[in-house]
Motif scaffolding. Structure first.
Motif, PDB file in Angstrom:
ATOM      1  N   ASP A   1       0.996  -0.996  -0.204  1.00  0.00           N
ATOM      2  CA  ASP A   1      -0.112  -0.089   0.104  1.00  0.00           C
ATOM      3  C   ASP A   1       0.954   1.195  -0.082  1.00  0.00           C
ATOM      4  O   ASP A   1       1.365   1.681   1.070  1.00  0.00           O
ATOM      5  CB  ASP A   1      -1.135   0.131   1.245  1.00  0.00           C
ATOM      6  CG  ASP A   1      -1.834   1.285   1.261  1.00  0.00           C
ATOM      7  OD1 ASP A   1      -1.885   1.981   0.515  1.00  0.00           O
ATOM      8  OD2 ASP A   1      -2.239   1.496   2.310  1.00  0.00           O
TER       9      ASP A   1
ATOM     10  N   ALA B   1       0.473  10.214   5.283  1.00  0.00           N
ATOM     11  CA  ALA B   1      -0.931  10.694   5.218  1.00  0.00           C
ATOM     12  C   ALA B   1      -0.710  11.857   6.161  1.00  0.00           C
ATOM     13  O   ALA B   1      -1.541  12.811   5.918  1.00  0.00           O
ATOM     14  CB  ALA B   1      -1.588   9.532   6.196  1.00  0.00           C
TER      15      ALA B   1
ATOM     16  N   ARG C   1       3.606   4.986   6.309  1.00  0.00           N
ATOM     17  CA  ARG C   1       2.179   5.293   5.871  1.00  0.00           C
ATOM     18  C   ARG C   1       1.582   6.490   6.667  1.00  0.00           C
ATOM     19  O   ARG C   1       0.887   7.298   6.162  1.00  0.00           O
ATOM     20  CB  ARG C   1       1.320   4.222   5.724  1.00  0.00           C
ATOM     21  CG  ARG C   1       1.579   3.301   4.610  1.00  0.00           C
ATOM     22  CD  ARG C   1       0.525   2.083   4.456  1.00  0.00           C
ATOM     23  NE  ARG C   1       0.955   1.029   5.203  1.00  0.00           N
ATOM     24  CZ  ARG C   1       1.529  -0.068   4.972  1.00  0.00           C
ATOM     25  NH1 ARG C   1       2.007   0.009   3.637  1.00  0.00           N
ATOM     26  NH2 ARG C   1       1.660  -0.939   5.994  1.00  0.00           N
ATOM     27  N   SER C   2       1.867   6.328   7.735  1.00  0.00           N
ATOM     28  CA  SER C   2       1.355   7.469   8.728  1.00  0.00           C
ATOM     29  C   SER C   2       2.130   8.697   8.559  1.00  0.00           C
ATOM     30  O   SER C   2       1.490   9.853   8.409  1.00  0.00           O
ATOM     31  CB  SER C   2       1.735   7.138  10.265  1.00  0.00           C
ATOM     32  OG  SER C   2       0.797   6.182  10.612  1.00  0.00           O
TER      33      SER C   2
ATOM     34  N   ALA D   1       4.452   0.668   8.148  1.00  0.00           N
ATOM     35  CA  ALA D   1       3.568   1.115   8.761  1.00  0.00           C
ATOM     36  C   ALA D   1       3.617   2.778   9.446  1.00  0.00           C
ATOM     37  O   ALA D   1       2.605   3.480   8.994  1.00  0.00           O
ATOM     38  CB  ALA D   1       2.895   0.159  10.223  1.00  0.00           C
TER      39      ALA D   1
ATOM     40  N   VAL E   1      -5.651   5.578   7.427  1.00  0.00           N
ATOM     41  CA  VAL E   1      -4.080   5.622   7.846  1.00  0.00           C
ATOM     42  C   VAL E   1      -4.269   6.481   9.016  1.00  0.00           C
ATOM     43  O   VAL E   1      -4.597   7.524   8.776  1.00  0.00           O
ATOM     44  CB  VAL E   1      -3.380   5.861   6.668  1.00  0.00           C
ATOM     45  CG1 VAL E   1      -1.984   5.889   7.413  1.00  0.00           C
ATOM     46  CG2 VAL E   1      -3.299   4.809   5.671  1.00  0.00           C
TER      47      VAL E   1
END
Length: 485
Positions: free
Chosen positions: A339, A398, A394-395, A391, A347
């Motif tokens: 992703d 975002a 991705r944060s 992970a 997210v």
RNA sequence: GGUGGGUUGGCCGAGAGGCGAGGCAACGGACUGCAAAUCCGUGUACACGGGUUCAAAUCCCGUACCCACCUCCA
């Protein structure tokens, strides 16, 4: 935790309570399109774009109106100097503004009204002010209409100034003094003068003429956001007279007008506001010859919107260096991750980010939170925890997206599709070939040859990163792939 | 004259009574054939003078300097 904003009118940070649950109406005073926009001009757009994106991220339905003033004294004067029609100058500069804002990823507003398109609405409002006894046509044949400041007792409330402490308007000529009831009365409508182009005049009940500066925002905010709306924004310099006058005339006409007033501070150079003379080298396209759009935006978004920023290319390039560290982490952590999408709503944002943003858009703290996550993510990467790093990445992505800092969204971004992809793929094949040679040389401990190969790539602007998984390459300065000159 | 804001380490830039935001740069260390990248570590910063307080960059009083606005301004 709810959003709190500093309201200029009350001089305090207050909870943001919208007029209608889940909705936010924002009016921002845009630019007078009279010259090429410089970095100072676009700060306001970036700051309010961040506000808008944060509200939208929080689930608000935002109606965002940002006007352009496309007729005024300056436009008329400049176009006359340049020997071209005023409407051509305004249109050209409007296009330059649109392009500058797009280059730093400012979302287009819900609507961008211009003054010349709203003359009937302004006439309607002026007529209503006359009817209510707050405005009057000049007693001579000038065709001017003025707002009667003495008729509005709360005049001056936004900027806490007493009418009698103010200097009288400095720009008025002797004639104007004679036609005003009070020297501080300001023009709602300016009668046409023979020295002005006939195209710069519209019919009205008071004769041909053009609107005064302030009335456009009152009329257009009312039209697109309603009699009362949530947030009115603009640069600090607009507090007085522009915003004071807007509020006075709108409320005198019976409207509730803005609930919150937000004002962004200046970007200055050499400690002073950017003047026209300095403005040229700081025109947005000029600055973007030195850094990418995303880096310029990062520089602006990293400072609090109410803080003065002392512009320098040194500081700008430092900010760019910092941003590239964030990007480097994203690249490493998301390579091969399934992703890759930034900004998807499910997210989670980086820890501390939302609290910071809710606190009067504390973007410096929000950016610090991003850096904290980057450091932690790099640590996980070093420990081999790719899932954990991805992970976090991705944060981070975002969170950047909320600030409008998703590099892929910027015009001309590499990987944004088109030729860029094909070019990247071609370069990748060539670079990999060189890297294979170098790996072989290193295996044979022929470090002189290995280093020579690396130097050659570096000379071409390609950085090598030896990782446990083998060598990786990247452009030393992420550049736009747009075909070049 | 009126109104608003500011002065923080080499630099940028937060914070608004109590463990040194964060970044850039620098230096030391880890990792590396060497680098790069990354991580770990290293700084007695709050314009000046008083005061309040157990405790002040933060509150109060005063001083200096800077900036913005007072009807063209992002």
């Amino acid at each position: 935790m709810a959003l709190r904003l500093y309201d200029t009118a009350t001089r305090e940070v207050r909870d943001f309570v919208p007029l209608h649950r889940g909705e936010a109406g924002i009016y921002v005073c845009g630019l007078t399109v009279q010259s090429e926009p410089h970095v100072g001009h676009v700060r306001s757009a970036v700051n309010f774009d961040v506000l808008r994106r944060w509200l939208e991220h929080q689930g608000y339905r935002v109606t965002f109106i940002r006007n352009v003033t496309d007729i005024d004294d300056k436009i008329l004067a400049k176009s006359a100097e340049q020997g071209r029609p005023w409407f051509n100058l305004a249109y050209d500069m409007h296009r330059a503004l649109t392009s500058a804002l797009a280059s730093i990823n400012v979302l287009p507003p819900t609507y961008e009204p211009g003054a010349t398109g709203h003359v009937p609405e302004m006439i309607e409002m002026i007529a209503s002010l006359i009817e209510r006894g707050h405005a009057y046509p000049a007693p001579d044949d000038s065709g001017d209409v003025y707002f009667d400041v003495r008729s509005w007792p709360s005049y001056g409330e936004l900027t806490r100034q007493g009418l009698d402490d103010m200097e009288p308007a400095g720009d008025v000529d002797a004639d104007q003094v004679a036609r005003k009831r009070d020297p501080r009365d300001f023009a709602l409508w300016k009668g046409w003068k023979p020295s002005e182009p006939a195209t710069a005049a519209w019919p009205s009940p008071w004769g041909r003429g053009r609107p005064g500066w302030h009335i456009e925002c009152s009329a257009m905010a009312g039209k697109y956001l309603g009699s009362a709306f949530d947030i009115h924004g603009g640069g600090v310099d607009l507090r007085f007279p522009h915003h004071e006058n807007e509020q006075a005339q709108s409320r005198a006409a019976g409207h509730g007008f803005a609930s919150y007033w937000l004002h962004n501070a200046w970007i200055t150079t050499a400690g002073e506001k950017m003047s026209k003379s300095l403005g040229n080298s700081l025109a947005v396209p000029k600055v973007l010859e030195r850094v990418r759009g995303v880096e310029l935006r990062f520089y602006m978004a990293s400072a609090h919107y109410r803080s003065h920023v002392e512009f320098s290319f040194e500081a700008l390039e430092e900010a760019a260096a910092g941003f590239r560290r964030i990007e480097g982490f994203l690249d490493r952590a998301l390579t091969g991750a399934s992703d890759h999408a930034a900004g998807s709503d499910d997210v989670e944002l980086v820890a501390g980010f939302a609290v910071a943003m809710d606190d009067d858009l504390a973007t410096p703290a929000a950016v610090a939170a991003i850096y904290d996550a980057v450091r932690e993510g790099n640590r996980l990467l070093a420990d081999g925890d790719r899932a954990g790093a991805a992970a976090l990445a991705r944060s981070v992505a975002a969170s950047l997206a909320v600030l409008g800092l998703d590099a892929a969204q910027f015009p001309g971004a590499a990987g944004a599709g088109g030729d860029g992809d094909a070019l990247s793929a071609a370069v990748d094949v060539l670079v990999r070939g060189v890297l294979e040679e170098r790996t072989a040389a290193r295996a044979e401990k022929d470090f002189a040859r290995a280093d020579a190969l690396r130097d050659r790539l570096q000379a071409a602007g390609i950085e090598i990163d030896d990782t446990p998984q083998g060598p990786q390459w990247s452009l030393s300065t992420p550049t736009r792939i747009d075909g070049g000159p």
